[in-house]
Motif scaffolding. Structure first.
Motif, PDB file in Angstrom:
ATOM      1  N   GLN A 136       0.833  -1.201   0.000  1.00 32.91           N
ATOM      2  CA  GLN A 136       0.000   0.000   0.000  1.00 32.91           C
ATOM      3  C   GLN A 136       0.870   1.255   0.000  1.00 32.91           C
ATOM      4  O   GLN A 136       0.628   2.203  -0.760  1.00 32.91           O
ATOM      5  CB  GLN A 136      -0.926  -0.004   1.212  1.00 32.91           C
ATOM      6  CG  GLN A 136      -1.835   1.220   1.283  1.00 32.91           C
ATOM      7  CD  GLN A 136      -2.695   1.219   2.538  1.00 32.91           C
ATOM      8  OE1 GLN A 136      -2.468   0.442   3.456  1.00 32.91           O
ATOM      9  NE2 GLN A 136      -3.675   2.102   2.581  1.00 32.91           N
ATOM     10  N   GLN A 137       1.891   1.263   0.857  1.00 29.29           N
ATOM     11  CA  GLN A 137       2.769   2.425   0.930  1.00 29.29           C
ATOM     12  C   GLN A 137       3.582   2.582  -0.358  1.00 29.29           C
ATOM     13  O   GLN A 137       3.772   3.701  -0.849  1.00 29.29           O
ATOM     14  CB  GLN A 137       3.705   2.308   2.138  1.00 29.29           C
ATOM     15  CG  GLN A 137       2.996   2.246   3.476  1.00 29.29           C
ATOM     16  CD  GLN A 137       2.111   3.449   3.710  1.00 29.29           C
ATOM     17  OE1 GLN A 137       2.476   4.561   3.359  1.00 29.29           O
ATOM     18  NE2 GLN A 137       0.939   3.230   4.287  1.00 29.29           N
ATOM     19  N   MET A 192       1.420   4.032  -3.004  1.00 27.73           N
ATOM     20  CA  MET A 192       1.161   5.441  -2.736  1.00 27.73           C
ATOM     21  C   MET A 192       2.353   6.307  -3.150  1.00 27.73           C
ATOM     22  O   MET A 192       2.206   7.357  -3.778  1.00 27.73           O
ATOM     23  CB  MET A 192       0.855   5.649  -1.254  1.00 27.73           C
ATOM     24  CG  MET A 192       0.359   7.067  -0.917  1.00 27.73           C
ATOM     25  SD  MET A 192       1.676   8.279  -0.682  1.00 27.73           S
ATOM     26  CE  MET A 192       2.230   7.818   0.948  1.00 27.73           C
ATOM     27  N   GLN A 225       2.526   6.568  -6.930  1.00 34.47           N
ATOM     28  CA  GLN A 225       1.498   7.483  -7.415  1.00 34.47           C
ATOM     29  C   GLN A 225       1.928   8.929  -7.175  1.00 34.47           C
ATOM     30  O   GLN A 225       1.719   9.805  -8.021  1.00 34.47           O
ATOM     31  CB  GLN A 225       0.173   7.212  -6.701  1.00 34.47           C
ATOM     32  CG  GLN A 225      -0.498   5.907  -7.096  1.00 34.47           C
ATOM     33  CD  GLN A 225      -1.734   5.639  -6.266  1.00 34.47           C
ATOM     34  OE1 GLN A 225      -2.202   6.506  -5.541  1.00 34.47           O
ATOM     35  NE2 GLN A 225      -2.251   4.419  -6.358  1.00 34.47           N
ATOM     36  N   PRO A 260      -2.266  11.680  -3.193  1.00 31.06           N
ATOM     37  CA  PRO A 260      -3.300  10.962  -2.423  1.00 31.06           C
ATOM     38  C   PRO A 260      -3.908  11.848  -1.338  1.00 31.06           C
ATOM     39  O   PRO A 260      -3.248  12.761  -0.828  1.00 31.06           O
ATOM     40  CB  PRO A 260      -2.526   9.787  -1.815  1.00 31.06           C
ATOM     41  CG  PRO A 260      -1.273   9.677  -2.626  1.00 31.06           C
ATOM     42  CD  PRO A 260      -0.946  11.053  -3.075  1.00 31.06           C
ATOM     43  N   THR A 287      -4.442  11.046   1.578  1.00 27.61           N
ATOM     44  CA  THR A 287      -3.773  10.779   2.853  1.00 27.61           C
ATOM     45  C   THR A 287      -2.404  11.438   2.941  1.00 27.61           C
ATOM     46  O   THR A 287      -1.693  11.258   3.919  1.00 27.61           O
ATOM     47  CB  THR A 287      -3.587   9.264   3.049  1.00 27.61           C
ATOM     48  OG1 THR A 287      -2.854   8.737   1.930  1.00 27.61           O
ATOM     49  CG2 THR A 287      -4.925   8.573   3.154  1.00 27.61           C
TER      50      THR A 287
END
Length: 221
Positions: A20-21, A24, A27, A34, A36
């Protein structure tokens, strides 16, 4: 069996968090911000940058520095294996950042202070400083940044830190005492320094604080 299943669940949880990290960060580098995203100096600089290369630089350095501000799975402590996996991602991103900076430097001499500002100069230096997997290029960068420093286009304190890093990576004594490690006594100690009695004088010439003050910045556990 229960213990084995517990380890498997933990491993899957860590893997999911790392993926997930990693996604992110990629991206982010691609220009997608993001929801977040932690708002910090690099994102502020990104929002103020007026050139595409400066914007890309600040996003890449945010990714490079991510572990200092929002570690993955921050609500709970990652195991050693989790951090090992995360650092593999970080190392790959660092390598990609170096290749990106090399390409930029075929178009511009440097992210100079006069054109891009001090934060951009610092950000580009952070990428070069972490290029330990390409030490020949790092040495070449050191020579170039010395000239930029003399022209007022690069901060002397960061030149000093890179010089120490290049020397230590080459198995030589450092000059300014900036590179070190935590010892078994629980204190941060610099690697061997050339003429240690004069180190603070040399540090002052490069706008660095005394070595004793610098040592207090490091926390050893």
């Amino acid at each position: 069996m229960n213990t084995e299943m517990s380890y498997q669940r933990q491993y899957e949880k860590i893997t999911a968090s790392i993926n997930q990290q990693a996604n992110m960060l990629r991206q982010l580098i691609a220009g997608t911000l993001p929801q977040t995203l932690v708002d910090n100096r690099w994102i502020s600089d990104f929002n103020k940058a007026d050139t595409p290369e400066a914007q890309a630089l600040f996003l890449r350095v945010y990714a490079d520095q991510y572990h200092y501000q929002a570690p993955p799975n921050s609500s709970e402590q990652l195991s050693d294996i989790g951090w090992t996996m995360f650092w593999k991602v970080k190392r790959q991103i660092s390598s990609e950042n170096v290749e990106w900076l090399k390409q930029q430097l075929t178009q511009i001499p440097w992210f100079t202070i006069s054109k891009y500002g001090e934060d951009a100069s610092l950000a580009a230096w952070l990428i070069a400083q972490h290029a330990d997997d390409d030490q020949a290029w790092q040495r070449k960068m050191l020579e170039m940044l010395d000239k930029q420093r003399e022209n007022g286009e690069f901060q002397p304190q960061y030149y000093a830190l890179m010089k120490d890093r290049v020397l230590v990576n080459s198995g030589k004594k450092q000059v300014f005492g900036s590179q070190g490690r935590c010892t078994s006594s629980g204190r941060w100690e610099p690697f061997p320094v050339e003429e240690p009695a004069n180190v603070d004088q040399r540090r002052a010439e490069m706008h660095l604080e005394p070595l004793a003050n610098y040592r207090k910045r490091f926390r050893c556990h």
